[in-house]
Design a protein around this motif. Structure first.
Motif, PDB file in Angstrom:
ATOM      1  N   PRO A 140       0.801  -1.237   0.000  1.00  0.00           N
ATOM      2  CA  PRO A 140       0.000   0.000   0.000  1.00  0.00           C
ATOM      3  C   PRO A 140       0.832   1.285   0.000  1.00  0.00           C
TER       4      PRO A 140
ATOM      5  N   GLU B   1       1.443   1.843  -3.614  1.00  0.00           N
ATOM      6  CA  GLU B   1       0.189   2.224  -4.256  1.00  0.00           C
ATOM      7  C   GLU B   1      -0.179   3.675  -3.931  1.00  0.00           C
ATOM      8  N   ALA B   2       0.029   4.082  -2.690  1.00  0.00           N
ATOM      9  CA  ALA B   2      -0.263   5.471  -2.305  1.00  0.00           C
ATOM     10  C   ALA B   2       0.670   6.430  -3.033  1.00  0.00           C
ATOM     11  N   SER B   3       1.925   6.083  -3.153  1.00  0.00           N
ATOM     12  CA  SER B   3       2.873   6.926  -3.879  1.00  0.00           C
ATOM     13  C   SER B   3       2.490   7.019  -5.348  1.00  0.00           C
TER      14      SER B   3
ATOM     15  N   ASP C 264      -0.405  10.299  -3.355  1.00  0.00           N
ATOM     16  CA  ASP C 264      -0.941  10.607  -2.033  1.00  0.00           C
ATOM     17  C   ASP C 264       0.211  10.655  -1.027  1.00  0.00           C
ATOM     18  N   GLU C 265       0.926  11.771  -1.026  1.00  0.00           N
ATOM     19  CA  GLU C 265       2.128  11.913  -0.200  1.00  0.00           C
ATOM     20  C   GLU C 265       1.844  11.727   1.286  1.00  0.00           C
TER      21      GLU C 265
ATOM     22  N   SER D 207      -0.423   9.964   2.742  1.00  0.00           N
ATOM     23  CA  SER D 207      -0.642   8.549   3.040  1.00  0.00           C
ATOM     24  C   SER D 207       0.669   7.767   3.029  1.00  0.00           C
ATOM     25  N   VAL D 208       1.564   8.079   2.093  1.00  0.00           N
ATOM     26  CA  VAL D 208       2.868   7.410   2.055  1.00  0.00           C
ATOM     27  C   VAL D 208       3.589   7.620   3.379  1.00  0.00           C
TER      28      VAL D 208
ATOM     29  N   GLN E 154       1.784   5.866   6.349  1.00  0.00           N
ATOM     30  CA  GLN E 154       1.977   4.410   6.334  1.00  0.00           C
ATOM     31  C   GLN E 154       3.407   4.026   6.702  1.00  0.00           C
TER      32      GLN E 154
ATOM     33  N   THR F 181       6.606  10.639  -3.895  1.00  0.00           N
ATOM     34  CA  THR F 181       5.961  10.105  -5.104  1.00  0.00           C
ATOM     35  C   THR F 181       6.955   9.405  -6.016  1.00  0.00           C
TER      36      THR F 181
END
Length: 178
Positions: free
Chosen positions: A55, A58-60, A64-65, A67-68, A71, A126
């Motif tokens: 994930p 996937e977030a990157s 979605d910085e 979220s990265v 996480q 990202t």
């Protein structure tokens, strides 16, 4: 420490089929000094970690910085890293990301988390991706200067480019028939 290499190894880890200890030994092909330490529990632990780490990629990929970072911080809290300074020659010091008593799985988890965390801090959140080629789902680390990587490998890139070329040729042929 080469944190970019650790980040790239984390992508290899996520992409690996780790059915058993033998599969893990194959993943560690160039790191022969670890082969004798691999046990089935390492493969099992790393299969769970793969599910936790995917994930982040996937977030990157979705840009979605927040979220990265969230996480990765959660994974760092769940899997504490125990670095230490080592010197194999007098006056030549370097860092190891896991202590000497760590299992192979703990070492690979620590390398992955430190590599990805450092990469995010140095290059941005990202720089991780999921392959654009259908049906590939492999992940990768993008260290290109212009952050333009879209595929996990040259093979997937070539396959996608050939498919796009053939689709354009079919469209031209259909347009000529109409």
């Amino acid at each position: 420490m080469d944190f970019v290499r650790y980040a790239e190894r984390s992508a290899d880890l996520v992409n690996a089929e780790l059915d058993d200890a033998d599969a893990l030994v194959r993943l560690l092909d160039r790191r022969r000094w670890l082969h004798g330490q691999v046990v089935e529990r390492d493969a099992m632990t790393l299969r769970r970690f793969q599910k936790e780490l995917r994930p982040v990629f996937e977030a990157s990929n979705a840009r979605d910085e927040a979220s990265v970072v969230e996480q990765l911080n959660a994974l760092l809290a769940k899997h504490p890293v125990t670095p230490y300074i080592a010197g194999h020659e007098p006056g030549k010091w370097h860092m190891h990301v896991a202590d000497r008593s760590s299992s192979v799985a703990e070492l690979l988890v620590a390398e992955s988390l430190m590599g990805l965390s450092t990469l995010v801090c140095d290059l941005g959140a990202t720089r991780l991706g999921v392959c654009d080629a259908t049906p590939c789902t492999n992940v990768f680390v993008d260290t290109s200067p212009n952050q333009s990587r879209r595929y996990c490998s040259d093979r997937c890139s070539s396959r996608a480019n050939v498919a796009a070329y053939r689709a354009r040729q079919r469209a031209v042929a259909q347009g000529a028939q109409a």
